[in-house]
Design a protein around this motif. Structure first.
Motif, PDB file in Angstrom:
ATOM      1  N   LEU A 279       0.803  -1.169   0.009  1.00  0.00           N
ATOM      2  CA  LEU A 279      -0.089  -0.038  -0.046  1.00  0.00           C
ATOM      3  C   LEU A 279       0.722   1.250   0.065  1.00  0.00           C
ATOM      4  N   SER A 280       0.276   2.229  -0.608  1.00  0.00           N
ATOM      5  CA  SER A 280       1.052   3.607  -0.569  1.00  0.00           C
ATOM      6  C   SER A 280       0.161   4.667  -0.269  1.00  0.00           C
ATOM      7  N   CYS A 281       0.678   5.711   0.350  1.00  0.00           N
ATOM      8  CA  CYS A 281      -0.001   6.889   0.745  1.00  0.00           C
ATOM      9  C   CYS A 281       0.713   8.275   0.545  1.00  0.00           C
ATOM     10  N   ALA A 282       0.387   8.841  -0.509  1.00  0.00           N
ATOM     11  CA  ALA A 282       1.040  10.088  -0.788  1.00  0.00           C
ATOM     12  C   ALA A 282       0.334  11.410  -0.201  1.00  0.00           C
ATOM     13  N   ALA A 283       1.041  12.275   0.218  1.00  0.00           N
ATOM     14  CA  ALA A 283       0.307  13.478   0.818  1.00  0.00           C
ATOM     15  C   ALA A 283       0.468  14.584  -0.077  1.00  0.00           C
TER      16      ALA A 283
ATOM     17  N   ALA B 142       4.419  12.071  11.850  1.00  0.00           N
ATOM     18  CA  ALA B 142       4.031  10.748  11.951  1.00  0.00           C
ATOM     19  C   ALA B 142       3.226  10.434  10.952  1.00  0.00           C
ATOM     20  N   MET B 143       3.638   8.907  10.693  1.00  0.00           N
ATOM     21  CA  MET B 143       2.720   8.209   9.625  1.00  0.00           C
ATOM     22  C   MET B 143       2.321   7.241   9.996  1.00  0.00           C
ATOM     23  N   SER B 144       0.970   6.824   9.777  1.00  0.00           N
ATOM     24  CA  SER B 144       0.463   5.626  10.197  1.00  0.00           C
ATOM     25  C   SER B 144      -0.495   4.833   9.547  1.00  0.00           C
ATOM     26  N   TRP B 145      -0.882   3.684   9.774  1.00  0.00           N
ATOM     27  CA  TRP B 145      -1.886   3.026   8.816  1.00  0.00           C
ATOM     28  C   TRP B 145      -2.823   2.223   9.839  1.00  0.00           C
ATOM     29  N   TYR B 146      -4.155   2.380   9.530  1.00  0.00           N
ATOM     30  CA  TYR B 146      -5.423   1.759  10.221  1.00  0.00           C
ATOM     31  C   TYR B 146      -5.888   0.925   9.386  1.00  0.00           C
ATOM     32  N   ARG B 147      -6.887  -0.107  10.119  1.00  0.00           N
ATOM     33  CA  ARG B 147      -7.653  -0.791   9.309  1.00  0.00           C
ATOM     34  C   ARG B 147      -8.832  -1.032  10.062  1.00  0.00           C
ATOM     35  N   GLN B 148     -10.162  -1.138   9.109  1.00  0.00           N
ATOM     36  CA  GLN B 148     -11.314  -1.532   9.930  1.00  0.00           C
ATOM     37  C   GLN B 148     -12.005  -2.550   9.232  1.00  0.00           C
ATOM     38  N   ALA B 149     -12.354  -3.763   9.765  1.00  0.00           N
ATOM     39  CA  ALA B 149     -12.849  -4.702   8.997  1.00  0.00           C
ATOM     40  C   ALA B 149     -14.260  -4.744   9.484  1.00  0.00           C
ATOM     41  N   PRO B 150     -15.331  -5.361   8.524  1.00  0.00           N
ATOM     42  CA  PRO B 150     -16.538  -5.224   8.904  1.00  0.00           C
ATOM     43  C   PRO B 150     -16.886  -5.686  10.069  1.00  0.00           C
ATOM     44  N   GLY B 151     -17.745  -4.993  10.906  1.00  0.00           N
ATOM     45  CA  GLY B 151     -18.538  -5.179  12.177  1.00  0.00           C
ATOM     46  C   GLY B 151     -17.452  -4.808  13.134  1.00  0.00           C
ATOM     47  N   LYS B 152     -16.006  -4.355  12.963  1.00  0.00           N
ATOM     48  CA  LYS B 152     -15.061  -4.301  13.921  1.00  0.00           C
ATOM     49  C   LYS B 152     -14.722  -2.758  14.095  1.00  0.00           C
ATOM     50  N   GLU B 153     -14.042  -2.442  15.094  1.00  0.00           N
ATOM     51  CA  GLU B 153     -13.500  -1.148  15.402  1.00  0.00           C
ATOM     52  C   GLU B 153     -12.478  -1.047  14.645  1.00  0.00           C
TER      53      GLU B 153
ATOM     54  N   ASP C 248       8.904   8.088   3.092  1.00  0.00           N
ATOM     55  CA  ASP C 248       9.816   8.662   2.530  1.00  0.00           C
ATOM     56  C   ASP C 248       9.569  10.123   2.657  1.00  0.00           C
ATOM     57  N   ASN C 249      10.102  10.870   3.363  1.00  0.00           N
ATOM     58  CA  ASN C 249       9.818  12.065   3.669  1.00  0.00           C
ATOM     59  C   ASN C 249      10.017  12.890   2.367  1.00  0.00           C
ATOM     60  N   ALA C 250      10.810  12.890   1.506  1.00  0.00           N
ATOM     61  CA  ALA C 250      11.164  13.661   0.532  1.00  0.00           C
ATOM     62  C   ALA C 250       9.797  13.712  -0.397  1.00  0.00           C
ATOM     63  N   LYS C 251       9.148  12.557  -0.534  1.00  0.00           N
ATOM     64  CA  LYS C 251       7.772  12.298  -1.296  1.00  0.00           C
ATOM     65  C   LYS C 251       6.450  12.309  -0.637  1.00  0.00           C
ATOM     66  N   ASN C 252       6.672  12.700   0.671  1.00  0.00           N
ATOM     67  CA  ASN C 252       5.498  12.988   1.655  1.00  0.00           C
ATOM     68  C   ASN C 252       4.694  11.655   1.506  1.00  0.00           C
ATOM     69  N   THR C 253       5.576  10.428   1.434  1.00  0.00           N
ATOM     70  CA  THR C 253       4.571   8.990   1.091  1.00  0.00           C
ATOM     71  C   THR C 253       4.971   8.186   2.184  1.00  0.00           C
ATOM     72  N   VAL C 254       4.011   7.099   2.570  1.00  0.00           N
ATOM     73  CA  VAL C 254       4.249   6.152   3.602  1.00  0.00           C
ATOM     74  C   VAL C 254       3.750   5.060   2.935  1.00  0.00           C
TER      75      VAL C 254
END
Length: 122
Positions: free
Chosen positions: A20-24, A33-44, A72-78
């Motif tokens: 997975l990639s996430c670009a700002a 700080a950069m982070s990843w979360y997840r949410q499954a059906p029916g769960k927190e 990658d701070n230069a690309k603002n990407t996690v």
């Protein structure tokens, strides 16, 4: 002022891998700080992994040894490299970044991506 765009989700068989990639973008002065979360059906929603500006990382116990977060701070990407995927990893994955916006003083603001679906199934 700040937008986060994720990519890389999809359908994968158990034991497979996804990255997975996430670009700002926008009026970014710095990202603390950069982070990843997840949410499954029916769960927190749960924190999967995080990385600080010093490179320190933290992982949810069930993904340790299988997932790797990097930034990658230069690309603002996690990134989130996910290996040995299990059906229980199926969820919507979202990134979050603590961003200092240009021209604004004070503590960083949290920004979220729109989420990307990861489905692990045979």
């Amino acid at each position: 002022q700040v937008q986060l765009v994720e990519s890389g989700g999809g359908l994968v068989q158990p034991g497979g891998s996804l990255r997975l990639s996430c670009a700002a973008s926008g009026s970014i002065f710095s990202i603390s700080a950069m982070s990843w979360y997840r949410q499954a059906p029916g769960k927190e929603r749960e924190l999967v992994a995080s990385i600080g500006s010093d490179g320190s990382t933290n992982y949810e116990s069930s993904v340790k040894g299988r997932f790797t977060i990097s930034g990658d701070n230069a690309k603002n990407t996690v990134y989130l490299q996910m290996n040995s995927l299990l059906p229980e990893d199926t969820a919507v994955y979202s990134c979050k970044m603590a961003v200092r916006v240009r021209g604004r003083i004070g503590v960083p603001d949290d920004y979220w991506g729109q989420g990307t679906q990861v489905t692990v199934s045979s």
